[in-house]
Design a protein around this motif. Structure first.
Motif, PDB file in Angstrom:
ATOM      1  N   GLU A  97     -13.402  -2.552 -17.009  1.00 15.56           N
ATOM      2  CA  GLU A  97     -12.810  -3.014 -18.274  1.00 15.56           C
ATOM      3  C   GLU A  97     -11.699  -4.038 -18.051  1.00 15.56           C
ATOM      4  OE1 GLU A  97     -11.122   0.522 -19.851  1.00 15.56           O
ATOM      5  OE2 GLU A  97     -13.006   1.630 -19.743  1.00 15.56           O
ATOM      6  N   ASN A  98     -11.012  -3.911 -16.933  1.00 17.16           N
ATOM      7  CA  ASN A  98      -9.832  -4.720 -16.652  1.00 17.16           C
ATOM      8  C   ASN A  98      -9.923  -5.258 -15.224  1.00 17.16           C
ATOM      9  OD1 ASN A  98      -7.259  -5.858 -16.747  1.00 17.16           O
ATOM     10  ND2 ASN A  98      -6.194  -3.919 -16.428  1.00 17.16           N
ATOM     11  N   PRO A  99     -10.844  -6.180 -14.973  1.00 15.11           N
ATOM     12  CA  PRO A  99     -11.041  -6.675 -13.597  1.00 15.11           C
ATOM     13  C   PRO A  99      -9.873  -7.552 -13.147  1.00 15.11           C
ATOM     14  CG  PRO A  99     -12.344  -7.957 -15.135  1.00 15.11           C
ATOM     15  CD  PRO A  99     -11.715  -6.841 -15.934  1.00 15.11           C
ATOM     16  N   PHE A 100      -9.765  -7.701 -11.833  1.00 19.04           N
ATOM     17  CA  PHE A 100      -8.776  -8.636 -11.301  1.00 19.04           C
ATOM     18  C   PHE A 100      -9.126 -10.028 -11.785  1.00 19.04           C
ATOM     19  CE2 PHE A 100      -7.303 -11.838  -8.404  1.00 19.04           C
ATOM     20  CZ  PHE A 100      -5.975 -11.489  -8.247  1.00 19.04           C
ATOM     21  N   ARG A 101      -8.106 -10.746 -12.237  1.00 12.25           N
ATOM     22  CA  ARG A 101      -8.305 -12.128 -12.682  1.00 12.25           C
ATOM     23  C   ARG A 101      -6.959 -12.838 -12.713  1.00 12.25           C
ATOM     24  NH1 ARG A 101      -7.892  -8.523 -16.328  1.00 12.25           N
ATOM     25  NH2 ARG A 101      -6.914  -8.859 -18.341  1.00 12.25           N
ATOM     26  N   VAL A 102      -7.013 -14.147 -12.648  1.00  9.86           N
ATOM     27  CA  VAL A 102      -5.825 -14.976 -12.779  1.00  9.86           C
ATOM     28  C   VAL A 102      -6.045 -15.871 -13.986  1.00  9.86           C
ATOM     29  CG1 VAL A 102      -4.364 -16.724 -11.703  1.00  9.86           C
ATOM     30  CG2 VAL A 102      -5.373 -14.906 -10.301  1.00  9.86           C
ATOM     31  N   ASN A 104      -3.879 -18.588 -16.482  1.00  7.28           N
ATOM     32  CA  ASN A 104      -2.653 -19.357 -16.714  1.00  7.28           C
ATOM     33  C   ASN A 104      -1.567 -19.033 -15.685  1.00  7.28           C
ATOM     34  OD1 ASN A 104      -3.756 -20.627 -19.065  1.00  7.28           O
ATOM     35  ND2 ASN A 104      -3.285 -18.776 -20.223  1.00  7.28           N
ATOM     36  N   GLY A 105      -1.973 -18.867 -14.424  1.00  6.63           N
ATOM     37  CA  GLY A 105      -1.020 -18.632 -13.355  1.00  6.63           C
ATOM     38  C   GLY A 105      -0.528 -17.191 -13.239  1.00  6.63           C
ATOM     39  N   LEU A 106      -1.066 -16.284 -14.050  1.00  4.86           N
ATOM     40  CA  LEU A 106      -0.665 -14.876 -13.997  1.00  4.86           C
ATOM     41  C   LEU A 106      -1.843 -14.026 -13.554  1.00  4.86           C
ATOM     42  CD1 LEU A 106       1.262 -14.662 -17.395  1.00  4.86           C
ATOM     43  CD2 LEU A 106       2.240 -14.924 -15.105  1.00  4.86           C
ATOM     44  N   ALA A 107      -1.566 -13.050 -12.686  1.00  2.00           N
ATOM     45  CA  ALA A 107      -2.602 -12.150 -12.197  1.00  2.00           C
ATOM     46  C   ALA A 107      -2.636 -10.894 -13.061  1.00  2.00           C
ATOM     47  CB  ALA A 107      -2.352 -11.781 -10.745  1.00  2.00           C
ATOM     48  N   PHE A 108      -3.853 -10.404 -13.308  1.00  2.62           N
ATOM     49  CA  PHE A 108      -4.055  -9.200 -14.111  1.00  2.62           C
ATOM     50  C   PHE A 108      -5.000  -8.268 -13.376  1.00  2.62           C
ATOM     51  CE2 PHE A 108      -3.046 -12.585 -17.046  1.00  2.62           C
ATOM     52  CZ  PHE A 108      -2.157 -12.001 -17.931  1.00  2.62           C
ATOM     53  N   GLY A 109      -4.865  -6.987 -13.652  1.00  2.00           N
ATOM     54  CA  GLY A 109      -5.744  -5.976 -13.087  1.00  2.00           C
ATOM     55  C   GLY A 109      -4.966  -4.692 -12.884  1.00  2.00           C
ATOM     56  N   PRO A 110      -5.666  -3.586 -12.678  1.00  2.00           N
ATOM     57  CA  PRO A 110      -4.988  -2.304 -12.528  1.00  2.00           C
ATOM     58  C   PRO A 110      -4.115  -2.238 -11.273  1.00  2.00           C
ATOM     59  CG  PRO A 110      -7.378  -2.062 -12.253  1.00  2.00           C
ATOM     60  CD  PRO A 110      -7.123  -3.469 -12.632  1.00  2.00           C
ATOM     61  N   GLY A 111      -2.862  -1.889 -11.490  1.00  2.00           N
ATOM     62  CA  GLY A 111      -1.934  -1.740 -10.382  1.00  2.00           C
ATOM     63  C   GLY A 111      -1.254  -3.020  -9.925  1.00  2.00           C
ATOM     64  N   ILE A 112      -1.483  -4.125 -10.597  1.00  6.95           N
ATOM     65  CA  ILE A 112      -0.906  -5.412 -10.178  1.00  6.95           C
ATOM     66  C   ILE A 112       0.617  -5.326 -10.073  1.00  6.95           C
ATOM     67  CG2 ILE A 112      -0.444  -7.792 -10.953  1.00  6.95           C
ATOM     68  CD1 ILE A 112      -3.150  -7.659  -9.837  1.00  6.95           C
ATOM     69  N   ARG A 113       1.272  -4.819 -11.116  1.00  7.13           N
ATOM     70  CA  ARG A 113       2.741  -4.753 -11.099  1.00  7.13           C
ATOM     71  C   ARG A 113       3.239  -3.527 -10.351  1.00  7.13           C
ATOM     72  NH1 ARG A 113       4.421  -5.297 -17.146  1.00  7.13           N
ATOM     73  NH2 ARG A 113       2.623  -3.967 -17.295  1.00  7.13           N
ATOM     74  N   ASP A 114       2.532  -2.437 -10.472  1.00  5.13           N
ATOM     75  CA  ASP A 114       2.972  -1.177  -9.868  1.00  5.13           C
ATOM     76  C   ASP A 114       1.768  -0.508  -9.223  1.00  5.13           C
ATOM     77  OD1 ASP A 114       4.391   1.094  -9.168  1.00  5.13           O
ATOM     78  OD2 ASP A 114       4.241   1.967 -11.156  1.00  5.13           O
ATOM     79  N   MET A 115       1.569  -0.835  -8.013  1.00  4.95           N
ATOM     80  CA  MET A 115       2.538  -1.163  -6.982  1.00  4.95           C
ATOM     81  C   MET A 115       1.970  -2.249  -6.078  1.00  4.95           C
ATOM     82  SD  MET A 115       5.464  -0.019  -5.529  1.00  4.95           S
ATOM     83  CE  MET A 115       6.092  -1.124  -4.308  1.00  4.95           C
ATOM     84  N   LYS A 116       0.746  -2.659  -6.354  1.00  7.00           N
ATOM     85  CA  LYS A 116       0.066  -3.539  -5.398  1.00  7.00           C
ATOM     86  C   LYS A 116       0.745  -4.896  -5.262  1.00  7.00           C
ATOM     87  CE  LYS A 116      -3.984  -0.741  -5.781  1.00  7.00           C
ATOM     88  NZ  LYS A 116      -5.382  -0.590  -6.105  1.00  7.00           N
ATOM     89  N   GLY A 117       1.263  -5.441  -6.331  1.00  8.40           N
ATOM     90  CA  GLY A 117       2.050  -6.660  -6.234  1.00  8.40           C
ATOM     91  C   GLY A 117       3.343  -6.435  -5.477  1.00  8.40           C
ATOM     92  N   GLY A 118       3.894  -5.238  -5.603  1.00  4.39           N
ATOM     93  CA  GLY A 118       5.113  -4.888  -4.873  1.00  4.39           C
ATOM     94  C   GLY A 118       4.906  -4.900  -3.367  1.00  4.39           C
ATOM     95  N   TRP A 119       3.697  -4.512  -2.926  1.00  8.30           N
ATOM     96  CA  TRP A 119       3.410  -4.577  -1.498  1.00  8.30           C
ATOM     97  C   TRP A 119       3.540  -5.999  -0.986  1.00  8.30           C
ATOM     98  CZ3 TRP A 119      -2.000  -1.942  -1.809  1.00  8.30           C
ATOM     99  CH2 TRP A 119      -1.859  -0.644  -2.305  1.00  8.30           C
ATOM    100  N   LEU A 120       3.005  -6.951  -1.769  1.00  2.81           N
ATOM    101  CA  LEU A 120       3.082  -8.351  -1.335  1.00  2.81           C
ATOM    102  C   LEU A 120       4.510  -8.830  -1.279  1.00  2.81           C
ATOM    103  CD1 LEU A 120       0.065 -10.029  -3.131  1.00  2.81           C
ATOM    104  CD2 LEU A 120       0.315  -9.472  -0.724  1.00  2.81           C
ATOM    105  N   VAL A 121       5.327  -8.409  -2.238  1.00  3.20           N
ATOM    106  CA  VAL A 121       6.748  -8.798  -2.232  1.00  3.20           C
ATOM    107  C   VAL A 121       7.407  -8.240  -0.973  1.00  3.20           C
ATOM    108  CG1 VAL A 121       8.959  -8.502  -3.397  1.00  3.20           C
ATOM    109  CG2 VAL A 121       6.904  -9.015  -4.732  1.00  3.20           C
ATOM    110  N   LEU A 122       7.174  -6.956  -0.689  1.00  2.97           N
ATOM    111  CA  LEU A 122       7.767  -6.346   0.500  1.00  2.97           C
ATOM    112  C   LEU A 122       7.271  -7.016   1.771  1.00  2.97           C
ATOM    113  CD1 LEU A 122       9.445  -4.198   1.942  1.00  2.97           C
ATOM    114  CD2 LEU A 122       7.459  -2.678   1.775  1.00  2.97           C
ATOM    115  N   LEU A 123       5.970  -7.191   1.891  1.00  7.15           N
ATOM    116  CA  LEU A 123       5.409  -7.807   3.097  1.00  7.15           C
ATOM    117  C   LEU A 123       5.924  -9.238   3.267  1.00  7.15           C
ATOM    118  CD1 LEU A 123       1.805  -6.417   2.756  1.00  7.15           C
ATOM    119  CD2 LEU A 123       3.392  -5.894   4.626  1.00  7.15           C
ATOM    120  N   SER A 124       6.061  -9.969   2.183  1.00  2.93           N
ATOM    121  CA  SER A 124       6.583 -11.338   2.253  1.00  2.93           C
ATOM    122  C   SER A 124       8.038 -11.353   2.697  1.00  2.93           C
ATOM    123  CB  SER A 124       6.444 -12.037   0.899  1.00  2.93           C
ATOM    124  OG  SER A 124       5.085 -12.170   0.554  1.00  2.93           O
TER     125      SER A 124
END
Length: 126
Positions: A97-102, A104-124
């Motif tokens: 129902e809610n696939p990963f997609r980008v 207008n420059g924004l990423a969407f999908g389950p867990g993007i903000r909490d927590m999977k995007g957070g992993w990228l911030v930490l790893l970066s």
């Protein structure tokens, strides 16, 4: 401030790779209390820490996802503790129902903000 600007400029050149990594994490459904999914996403993120010189210790759990402890020895002063979680609240099947997609420059999908995007911030940052 110059160091932060330099890091920001570098990360901008890595945009496509970071988006691809975010997609790779997001398409692994890891609903809380669904051990197989949480363990799968743990196996996906562990190599990212290992590539930065961390060793991974896995503490097995029988009912929910295993715990991962990433450690790296260093010659500097002090210690850093960063805590992240591997699960999301999104039930398995949400990607249909809610696939990963980008858009207008924004990423969407389950867990993007909490927590999977957070992993990228930490790893970066590491």
């Amino acid at each position: 401030m110059a160091e932060a600007r330099r890091h920001h400029d570098y990360l901008k050149t890595q945009r496509d790779a970071l988006v691809a990594e975010l997609e790779r994490f997001t398409v692994i459904e890891s609903c809380s209390r669904e051990k197989d999914g949480v363990d799968a996403v743990g196996r996906a993120v562990a190599p990212a820490f290992e590539s930065l010189g961390y060793t991974i210790e896995r503490i097995e759990e029988s009912e929910c996802g295993d715990h991962l402890i990433a450690r790296r020895a260093g010659a500097g002063h002090g210690k850093l503790l960063a805590l992240i979680h591997l699960d999301t609240l999104w039930p398995t099947g949400t990607l249909a129902e809610n696939p990963f997609r980008v858009e207008n420059g924004l990423a969407f999908g389950p867990g993007i903000r909490d927590m999977k995007g957070g992993w990228l911030v930490l790893l970066s940052a590491l």
